[in-house]
Motif scaffolding. Sequence first.
Motif, PDB file in Angstrom:
ATOM      1  N   ASP A   1      23.515  42.039  24.415  1.00  0.00           N
ATOM      2  CA  ASP A   1      24.947  41.252  24.023  1.00  0.00           C
ATOM      3  C   ASP A   1      25.967  42.203  23.832  1.00  0.00           C
ATOM      4  O   ASP A   1      25.843  43.067  22.904  1.00  0.00           O
TER       5      ASP A   1
ATOM      6  N   GLY B   1      38.139  31.616  18.764  1.00  0.00           N
ATOM      7  CA  GLY B   1      38.954  31.646  20.029  1.00  0.00           C
ATOM      8  C   GLY B   1      38.857  33.211  20.561  1.00  0.00           C
ATOM      9  O   GLY B   1      39.431  33.520  21.671  1.00  0.00           O
ATOM     10  N   GLY B   2      37.982  33.914  19.897  1.00  0.00           N
ATOM     11  CA  GLY B   2      37.919  35.425  20.347  1.00  0.00           C
ATOM     12  C   GLY B   2      36.873  35.208  21.704  1.00  0.00           C
ATOM     13  O   GLY B   2      36.203  34.320  22.033  1.00  0.00           O
ATOM     14  N   GLU B   3      37.129  36.309  22.634  1.00  0.00           N
ATOM     15  CA  GLU B   3      36.572  36.340  23.759  1.00  0.00           C
ATOM     16  C   GLU B   3      35.275  37.118  23.640  1.00  0.00           C
ATOM     17  O   GLU B   3      35.219  38.371  23.152  1.00  0.00           O
ATOM     18  N   ALA B   4      34.294  36.566  24.501  1.00  0.00           N
ATOM     19  CA  ALA B   4      32.921  37.247  24.531  1.00  0.00           C
ATOM     20  C   ALA B   4      32.866  38.152  25.837  1.00  0.00           C
ATOM     21  O   ALA B   4      33.707  37.972  26.853  1.00  0.00           O
ATOM     22  N   VAL B   5      32.291  39.135  25.680  1.00  0.00           N
ATOM     23  CA  VAL B   5      32.166  40.663  26.574  1.00  0.00           C
ATOM     24  C   VAL B   5      31.000  39.975  27.399  1.00  0.00           C
ATOM     25  O   VAL B   5      30.013  39.709  26.888  1.00  0.00           O
TER      26      VAL B   5
ATOM     27  N   ASP C   1      32.291  41.968  15.290  1.00  0.00           N
ATOM     28  CA  ASP C   1      33.396  41.398  14.574  1.00  0.00           C
ATOM     29  C   ASP C   1      34.482  40.254  15.159  1.00  0.00           C
ATOM     30  O   ASP C   1      35.286  39.925  14.852  1.00  0.00           O
ATOM     31  N   VAL C   2      33.950  39.933  16.650  1.00  0.00           N
ATOM     32  CA  VAL C   2      34.614  38.973  17.395  1.00  0.00           C
ATOM     33  C   VAL C   2      34.085  37.725  17.091  1.00  0.00           C
ATOM     34  O   VAL C   2      33.049  37.286  17.077  1.00  0.00           O
ATOM     35  N   ASP C   3      35.263  36.691  16.573  1.00  0.00           N
ATOM     36  CA  ASP C   3      34.695  35.172  15.975  1.00  0.00           C
ATOM     37  C   ASP C   3      34.905  34.455  17.256  1.00  0.00           C
ATOM     38  O   ASP C   3      36.084  34.001  17.656  1.00  0.00           O
ATOM     39  N   LEU C   4      33.998  34.221  18.076  1.00  0.00           N
ATOM     40  CA  LEU C   4      34.062  33.349  19.055  1.00  0.00           C
ATOM     41  C   LEU C   4      34.658  31.884  18.823  1.00  0.00           C
ATOM     42  O   LEU C   4      35.188  30.990  19.651  1.00  0.00           O
ATOM     43  N   SER C   5      34.209  31.366  17.650  1.00  0.00           N
ATOM     44  CA  SER C   5      34.518  29.971  17.370  1.00  0.00           C
ATOM     45  C   SER C   5      36.011  29.835  16.932  1.00  0.00           C
ATOM     46  O   SER C   5      36.572  29.127  16.778  1.00  0.00           O
TER      47      SER C   5
ATOM     48  N   THR D   1      29.172  41.847  23.126  1.00  0.00           N
ATOM     49  CA  THR D   1      30.815  41.337  22.397  1.00  0.00           C
ATOM     50  C   THR D   1      30.353  42.038  20.869  1.00  0.00           C
ATOM     51  O   THR D   1      29.393  41.866  20.247  1.00  0.00           O
TER      52      THR D   1
END
Length: 153
Positions: free
Chosen positions: A101, A112-116, A106-110, A103
């Motif tokens: 993974d 609206g952050g985007e997954a790598v 610290d990226v909050d996908l919930s 991503t």
Amino acid sequence: MFRHTFYCLLVTLGLATFSGCERGPLENPNWPQRYPAAGTVSYQGKPIEGADVTFTNTTAGSTGTGKTDADGKFQLTTYVENDGVVAGEHIVAIRRVDVVDNTPADVDLSAGGEAVPPTITWIIPEKYSNSAKSGLTATISETERNEFTFDLE
């Protein structure tokens, strides 16, 4: 009255639980007969741990799966753990990948952050993961021992 009913219910559930344990796993009479099947997977002479092994009998419309251990050994399951697979000719797929993974934590996908996109590394060649292209087959016998060795290159 309620207390008496409650105790009767507890006793009934307890008896049902114990009688269920004595019989072992439930067998559905509609399930086809299965035969124990196991084997070993290696790649370039080394056992492969964590590979997903799939046997598919297209005539019977039945599939059994297993996962290799540290020694590359697997046992097949169709319905109940290690119950085997149906008899006949099977096409075989073996898949082993590592997925990383990418991503950041610290990226909050919930929010609206985007997954790598993840990095996927094939531990064994990808062609073996598709039973239609792997070239791997196995015949499950009703009378013989069903042990298979897949030494992939």
